[in-house]
Design a protein around this motif. Structure first.
Motif, mmCIF file in Angstrom:
data_model
loop_
_atom_site.group_PDB
_atom_site.id
_atom_site.type_symbol
_atom_site.label_atom_id
_atom_site.label_comp_id
_atom_site.label_asym_id
_atom_site.label_seq_id
_atom_site.Cartn_x
_atom_site.Cartn_y
_atom_site.Cartn_z
ATOM 1 N N THR A 231 -46.008 12.412 47.722
ATOM 2 C CA THR A 231 -45.330 11.523 48.674
ATOM 3 C C THR A 231 -44.257 10.638 48.045
ATOM 4 O O THR A 231 -44.489 9.940 47.052
ATOM 5 C CB THR A 231 -46.318 10.611 49.424
ATOM 6 N N THR A 232 -43.073 10.643 48.685
ATOM 7 C CA THR A 232 -41.990 9.720 48.377
ATOM 8 C C THR A 232 -41.831 8.780 49.563
ATOM 9 O O THR A 232 -41.726 9.228 50.699
ATOM 10 C CB THR A 232 -40.695 10.481 48.099
ATOM 11 N N ILE A 233 -41.834 7.487 49.292
ATOM 12 C CA ILE A 233 -41.733 6.480 50.346
ATOM 13 C C ILE A 233 -40.620 5.505 49.994
ATOM 14 O O ILE A 233 -40.285 5.330 48.819
ATOM 15 C CB ILE A 233 -43.057 5.719 50.536
ATOM 16 N N GLY A 234 -40.039 4.891 51.016
ATOM 17 C CA GLY A 234 -38.964 3.965 50.716
ATOM 18 C C GLY A 234 -38.461 3.211 51.914
ATOM 19 O O GLY A 234 -38.892 3.422 53.056
ATOM 20 N N VAL A 235 -37.515 2.325 51.631
ATOM 21 C CA VAL A 235 -36.906 1.476 52.653
ATOM 22 C C VAL A 235 -35.394 1.543 52.504
ATOM 23 O O VAL A 235 -34.861 1.437 51.397
ATOM 24 C CB VAL A 235 -37.372 0.012 52.516
ATOM 25 N N ILE A 236 -34.727 1.714 53.627
ATOM 26 C CA ILE A 236 -33.273 1.578 53.733
ATOM 27 C C ILE A 236 -33.013 0.246 54.423
ATOM 28 O O ILE A 236 -33.730 -0.119 55.360
ATOM 29 C CB ILE A 236 -32.678 2.715 54.586
ATOM 30 N N ALA A 237 -32.032 -0.496 53.979
ATOM 31 C CA ALA A 237 -31.710 -1.771 54.624
ATOM 32 C C ALA A 237 -30.202 -1.949 54.691
ATOM 33 O O ALA A 237 -29.474 -1.522 53.793
ATOM 34 C CB ALA A 237 -32.339 -2.940 53.873
ATOM 35 N N THR A 238 -29.762 -2.592 55.751
ATOM 36 C CA THR A 238 -28.341 -2.881 55.904
ATOM 37 C C THR A 238 -28.167 -4.261 56.522
ATOM 38 O O THR A 238 -29.028 -4.730 57.280
ATOM 39 C CB THR A 238 -27.632 -1.836 56.779
ATOM 40 N N ASP A 239 -27.058 -4.923 56.186
ATOM 41 C CA ASP A 239 -26.742 -6.193 56.834
ATOM 42 C C ASP A 239 -25.807 -6.006 58.020
ATOM 43 O O ASP A 239 -25.305 -6.969 58.594
ATOM 44 C CB ASP A 239 -26.177 -7.211 55.836
ATOM 45 N N ALA A 240 -25.588 -4.758 58.423
ATOM 46 C CA ALA A 240 -24.842 -4.480 59.652
ATOM 47 C C ALA A 240 -25.696 -4.837 60.865
ATOM 48 O O ALA A 240 -26.930 -4.832 60.806
ATOM 49 C CB ALA A 240 -24.455 -3.009 59.713
ATOM 50 N N ILE A 241 -25.049 -5.136 61.967
ATOM 51 C CA ILE A 241 -25.756 -5.316 63.233
ATOM 52 C C ILE A 241 -26.072 -3.930 63.789
ATOM 53 O O ILE A 241 -25.165 -3.123 64.029
ATOM 54 C CB ILE A 241 -24.897 -6.103 64.240
ATOM 55 N N ILE A 242 -27.352 -3.637 63.977
ATOM 56 C CA ILE A 242 -27.760 -2.350 64.532
ATOM 57 C C ILE A 242 -28.865 -2.562 65.560
ATOM 58 O O ILE A 242 -29.552 -3.584 65.555
ATOM 59 C CB ILE A 242 -28.265 -1.372 63.439
ATOM 60 N N THR A 243 -29.029 -1.589 66.432
ATOM 61 C CA THR A 243 -30.103 -1.621 67.413
ATOM 62 C C THR A 243 -31.347 -0.956 66.827
ATOM 63 O O THR A 243 -31.295 -0.309 65.782
ATOM 64 C CB THR A 243 -29.692 -0.870 68.690
ATOM 65 N N LYS A 244 -32.437 -1.081 67.551
ATOM 66 C CA LYS A 244 -33.673 -0.450 67.113
ATOM 67 C C LYS A 244 -33.534 1.074 67.098
ATOM 68 O O LYS A 244 -34.019 1.755 66.189
ATOM 69 C CB LYS A 244 -34.820 -0.878 68.027
ATOM 70 N N ALA A 245 -32.853 1.620 68.106
ATOM 71 C CA ALA A 245 -32.615 3.066 68.133
ATOM 72 C C ALA A 245 -31.769 3.502 66.944
ATOM 73 O O ALA A 245 -32.019 4.552 66.333
ATOM 74 C CB ALA A 245 -31.938 3.471 69.447
ATOM 75 N N GLN A 246 -30.767 2.703 66.606
ATOM 76 C CA GLN A 246 -29.928 3.039 65.456
ATOM 77 C C GLN A 246 -30.709 2.928 64.147
ATOM 78 O O GLN A 246 -30.519 3.738 63.234
ATOM 79 C CB GLN A 246 -28.703 2.122 65.428
ATOM 80 N N ALA A 247 -31.614 1.957 64.045
ATOM 81 C CA ALA A 247 -32.450 1.840 62.846
ATOM 82 C C ALA A 247 -33.295 3.092 62.667
ATOM 83 O O ALA A 247 -33.458 3.596 61.553
ATOM 84 C CB ALA A 247 -33.330 0.596 62.938
ATOM 85 N N ASN A 248 -33.850 3.599 63.742
ATOM 86 C CA ASN A 248 -34.639 4.827 63.660
ATOM 87 C C ASN A 248 -33.770 6.016 63.274
ATOM 88 O O ASN A 248 -34.195 6.876 62.487
ATOM 89 C CB ASN A 248 -35.360 5.082 64.984
ATOM 90 N N ARG A 249 -32.565 6.075 63.785
ATOM 91 C CA ARG A 249 -31.670 7.174 63.418
ATOM 92 C C ARG A 249 -31.283 7.091 61.951
ATOM 93 O O ARG A 249 -31.215 8.116 61.258
ATOM 94 C CB ARG A 249 -30.425 7.157 64.311
ATOM 95 N N LEU A 250 -31.044 5.892 61.440
ATOM 96 C CA LEU A 250 -30.698 5.751 60.025
ATOM 97 C C LEU A 250 -31.878 6.133 59.133
ATOM 98 O O LEU A 250 -31.684 6.701 58.052
ATOM 99 C CB LEU A 250 -30.239 4.326 59.729
ATOM 100 N N ALA A 251 -33.103 5.837 59.576
ATOM 101 C CA ALA A 251 -34.269 6.293 58.828
ATOM 102 C C ALA A 251 -34.320 7.818 58.790
ATOM 103 O O ALA A 251 -34.660 8.427 57.773
ATOM 104 C CB ALA A 251 -35.546 5.729 59.443
#
Length: 333
Positions: A231-251
């Motif tokens: 298993t590889t696990i991780g976090v992506i983070a941005t200081d852009a304004i995004i919606t919850k749907a966009q956060a899921n798409r970026l994941a």
């Protein structure tokens, strides 16, 4: 190795590790104390996760306050409870009138074949990781959730190498996208720019890399692997304004970065999971095409750095564990 940034360059993000050197194992807390829009995508077939359902775009909660990454397999999920306790003490969490509930999704990796499995991250470890958190450049390699990580186990642990945790970021037009990746992959880790294998399964004499993809395609048989033992696990983070749907798409598109840096990836024996946090602290956004490209790049580079910063690990056999020898990428250069 040229610097390629850090997830802590994202405004509103802090990172802290707890490393238990007795085994070794550990956990890594990624904090967004002001709250961040959250998303997740699980691509591995054997995940260990907590509080991922609340991140679905159709569910109520909009913002979370931390993500916990941990070793220890399912035992390590307890580290998130420690993060909740620390955040509550800071007055951070969802206001429910009578108090606050910190929201801390989590994912774990399987590192219990390295050392004595009775030593694993718990709530105290998660609390300690939060105490250590800051916006400074996080340590990489054999620390936190990457302390007991190994890669290239498809032909047996005796031919594997040391994995670890790494971070990277990219900035476009004043907006930053960062990632932190704990790499414990069944497959090899590649340089995403050259496709060269830099860590993974070794030859029977242990002196060279065999390139797992090519080995499997020519008919070499993998060793039977316990489900979920990678298993590889991780976090992506941005200081852009995004919606919850966009956060899921970026994941989701972040997994493209894993696919560039790990082969094979998303196997039946991996629980590959990526979270995404959007702090919105820049006050601006970019189009999703650019943000998606940035997310995949940050993940790929962070995965590479996880093994490039790792150091060899040598554990002698004990009453409750086998001997383990995991060379680093530097050892085979």
């Amino acid at each position: 190795m040229a610097p390629v940034g850090s997830i802590t360059l994202v405004q509103g993000i802090e990172v802290g590790h707890f490393t238990d050197t007795r085994r070794p194992t550990g956990c890594t807390a990624i904090l967004a104390q002001a709250g961040a829009v959250g998303g997740v995508d699980v691509r591995g077939a054997a995940p260990g996760t907590r509080e991922t359902d609340l991140l679905h775009p159709t569910n109520l909660v909009e913002r979370v306050h931390a993500i916990m990454l941990a070793g220890g397999s399912a035992w390590g999920l307890d580290a998130a409870s420690g993060a909740m306790r620390w955040l509550e003490e800071q007055g951070v969490g969802l206001d429910i009138g009578v108090g606050r509930i910190p929201l801390v999704p989590a994912a774990v990796l399987f590192d219990v074949q390295v050392g004595d499995m009775r030593i694993r991250p718990d709530a105290q470890a998660g609390y300690a990781a939060c105490v250590a958190a800051s916006s400074a450049m996080p340590a990489q390699g054999n620390v936190g959730a990457g302390a007991g990580a190994a890669v290239g186990k498809i032909f047996g642990m005796h031919r594997a190498m040391k994995g670890g945790i790494g971070t990277a970021s990219v900035t476009v037009d004043g907006i930053t996208m960062g990632a932190i990746i704990a790499c414990n992959a069944l497959g090899d880790v590649l340089n995403p720019d050259t496709a060269q294998v830099v860590a993974g399964a070794r030859s029977p004499d242990g002196r060279s890399l065999i390139d797992t993809r090519r080995a499997l395609l020519r008919g070499d048989l993998p060793q039977p692997v316990l489900a979920g033992s990678n298993t590889t696990i991780g976090v992506i983070a941005t200081d852009a304004i995004i919606t919850k749907a966009q956060a899921n798409r970026l994941a989701t598109v972040g997994h493209d970065g894993l696919a560039r840096a790990i082969n094979p990836v998303h196997t039946m024996s991996d629980g590959d999971t990526l979270f995404c946090l959007g702090t919105g602290a820049s006050g601006r956004s970019l189009g999703m095409m650019v943000l998606a490209t940035m997310a995949a790049e940050a993940v790929a580079q962070a995965t590479l750095r996880a093994v490039l910063h790792a150091n060899r690990l040598q554990i002698e056999a004990g009453e409750n564990h086998k001997a383990v020898h995991l060379p680093s990428a530097a050892d085979l250069q």
